[in-house]
Design an enzyme around this catalytic site. Structure first.
Site, short mmCIF file in Angstrom:
data_model
loop_
_atom_site.label_atom_id
_atom_site.label_comp_id
_atom_site.label_asym_id
_atom_site.label_seq_id
_atom_site.Cartn_x
_atom_site.Cartn_y
_atom_site.Cartn_z
N LYS A 80 0.53 -0.92 -0.31
CA LYS A 80 0.29 0.18 0.16
C LYS A 80 1.06 1.22 -0.04
O LYS A 80 1.81 1.67 0.76
CB LYS A 80 -0.96 -0.21 1.25
CG LYS A 80 -1.74 0.88 1.96
CD LYS A 80 -2.55 0.95 2.70
CE LYS A 80 -3.84 2.04 2.64
NZ LYS A 80 -4.03 1.80 3.77
N SER A 155 -9.45 1.40 2.85
CA SER A 155 -8.78 2.24 2.44
C SER A 155 -8.00 1.77 1.25
O SER A 155 -7.15 1.77 0.88
CB SER A 155 -7.77 3.60 2.59
OG SER A 155 -6.89 2.77 3.63
N SER A 179 -10.39 -0.61 6.90
CA SER A 179 -9.34 -0.23 5.65
C SER A 179 -8.67 -1.71 5.02
O SER A 179 -8.53 -1.44 4.32
CB SER A 179 -8.20 0.51 5.67
OG SER A 179 -8.79 2.01 6.04
#
Length: 476
Positions: A80, A155, A179
């Site tokens: 990420k 996210s 997330s």
């Protein structure tokens, strides 16, 4: 040969170790998959092609000399883009940090590299990890591989999509209110949020330092355990890091769930749930019981106040971090983040401290309520993913709470696993969530592994043709 991209990490590493497949071949296959499908899905902000191939060649040379670093040797992994990667752009999903090249890896990334994992790219995310949709105004929206007009969750949406589509064997995500687990559920993969403090956050740009977690996103539960075993480890730079050895990986799967007791708090877990999602979850409950698990009602008093405390803690902590940036770059932030900052700015010091006290009380009470219980069980997402571009900024702050039941595990800091458990009538994935007691990470993973092995949802990822047939979509 591309079907190999949907094998488990264990299978891929075994093939590499036995010299049936080279790290270079596997990396090139993964890059080819990215080149073919990422224009439709937008899972990556940066693809690290040259460095990944160079690392693969080094790892291949080590294999020739019969040196295997561990169970991730030669395995392509996505990260990420909020975790630092040495020598590689780390944007945090924002134009503010576009072009920033860190001079060191985040702690979790460093441990993965040392174990032989190949960092294949930096995955797209909701701006600064502050949202549940991965609709990024700067780098484009990531799209759900089961319907490219829908959100993938957030996210860590890019991490989930890369894993679900063979563009990575696993990914690193972050989880402040869900997330990791929400996008895993919406993309049909596995997401695991470990016990708070088990994995270092050093080198990860914070959202909320008292709620943030770093964890693995994979296609199988056992792969998540393999990644987590590597990612955890002492780090003196992270002040909340837990100085204790907590085993998480396991060799043998449970034969059944006889003797496993799962607590279910229906007033919370089924509130606001879509009827199709509820149907799938109830079916999963019946299957858990057929495996021998006992699902018992449980009360969790004070849950609404605790979740309100989470909102106050998260939004005030994120404002305090971004305040210096807001003075200079306030106009660059997306509209939904600007609304969040307004909310966080209204939280007083007294309100913040009151929220933290409520949190401590809630954790103690919940531990007491979970005596004799192996884990809580319920849905991960209670709504299917909605259409990209349909959410107004003022509503975005509530998305994580209306789309899923993930925030509970963050205010508690307890380990939480999401596994695929079926599909709605529109063929959109649904996730089943297990929340264990502190440091019961291995137990939670074993329960999820047993359930997963009795189903065929992992095979569905390999068979999914939706995104391969979709037209290239202009990213919004």
């Amino acid at each position: 040969m591309n079907k190999f991209l949907f094998e488990t990490i264990e299978t891929a590493c075994k093939a590499i170790k036995n010299k049936q497949l080279s790290p270079v071949e596997l990396t090139q296959m993964t890059l080819n998959q990215i080149h073919e499908h990422d224009p439709r899905l937008n899972a990556f902000i940066t693809v690290i092609e040259e460095e990944a191939l160079a690392q693969a060649k080094q790892l291949e040379a080590e294999i020739v000399n019969n040196h295997v670093r561990g169970p991730l040797h030669g395995i392509p992994i996505a990260v990420k883009d909020i975790l630092q990667t040495k020598g590689v752009q780390t944007t945090s999903g924002s134009k503010i940090f576009e072009g920033w090249i860190p001079d060191e890896d985040a702690a979790a990334v460093k441990r993965l590299r040392e174990a032989g994992a190949i960092i294949i790219g930096k995955a797209n995310l909701h701006e600064f990890a502050m949202g549940a949709t991965t609709e990024n105004p700067h780098f484009g929206s990531t799209r759900n591989p089961w319907n490219v007009t829908r959100i993938p969750g957030g996210s860590s949406g890019g991490s989930a999509v890369a894993t679900a589509t063979g563009m990575a064997f696993g990914a690193v995500g972050t989880d402040t209110a869900g997330s990791i687990r929400l996008p895993a559920a919406m993309c049909g993969t596995v997401g695991f949020k470990p016990t708070y403090g088990l994995v270092s956050r050093t080198g990860c740009l914070p959202f909320s330092w008292s709620l943030d977690h770093v964890g693995p996103m994979t296609r199988t539960v056992k792969d998540a355990a393999t990644m987590l075993e590597v990612m955890k480890g002492y780090d003196q730079k992270d002040r909340v890091f837990v100085k204790r050895n907590v085993p998480v990986s396991f060799d043998e799967s449970l034969n059944g769930l006889k003797g496993v007791k799962l607590g279910f708090y229906e007033p919370y877990m089924f509130s606001g749930i879509d009827h199709e999602v509820k149907r799938v979850i109830k079916q999963a409950f019946r299957h858990l019981e057929s495996l021998g698990a006992e699902i018992v009602p449980i009360d969790i008093p004070g849950i609404d106040q605790a979740l309100n405390a989470l909102k106050a803690i998260a939004q005030s902590e994120v404002v305090s971090f971004h305040e210096p940036l807001l003075k200079k770059f306030g106009h660059v932030y997306g509209d939904d983040l600007k609304y969040r900052f307004e909310f966080g700015s209204d939280v007083s010091a007294t309100g913040y401290l009151r929220a933290q006290r409520k949190r401590d009380q809630f954790v103690r009470e919940t531990i007491n309520q979970m005596k004799g219980i192996d884990a809580l069980v319920g849905p991960t997402n209670v709504q299917p993913p909605f259409e990209i571009g349909t959410m107004v900024p003022e509503m975005a702050i509530s998305n994580m709470f209306t789309l899923g039941k993930t925030p509970l595990a963050n205010i508690l800091g307890f380990p939480s696993l999401s596994v695929a458990c079926g599909f709605t009538s529109e063929n959109l994935p649904v996730g089943l969530q297990f929340i264990g007691k502190p440091f019961s990470d291995q137990r939670v993973l074993q329960i999820g592994d047993c359930y997963e092995k009795s189903e065929k949802w992992v095979q569905a990822l390999k068979n999914n043709q939706v995104y391969t047939n979709a037209s290239v979509v202009r990213n919004s």
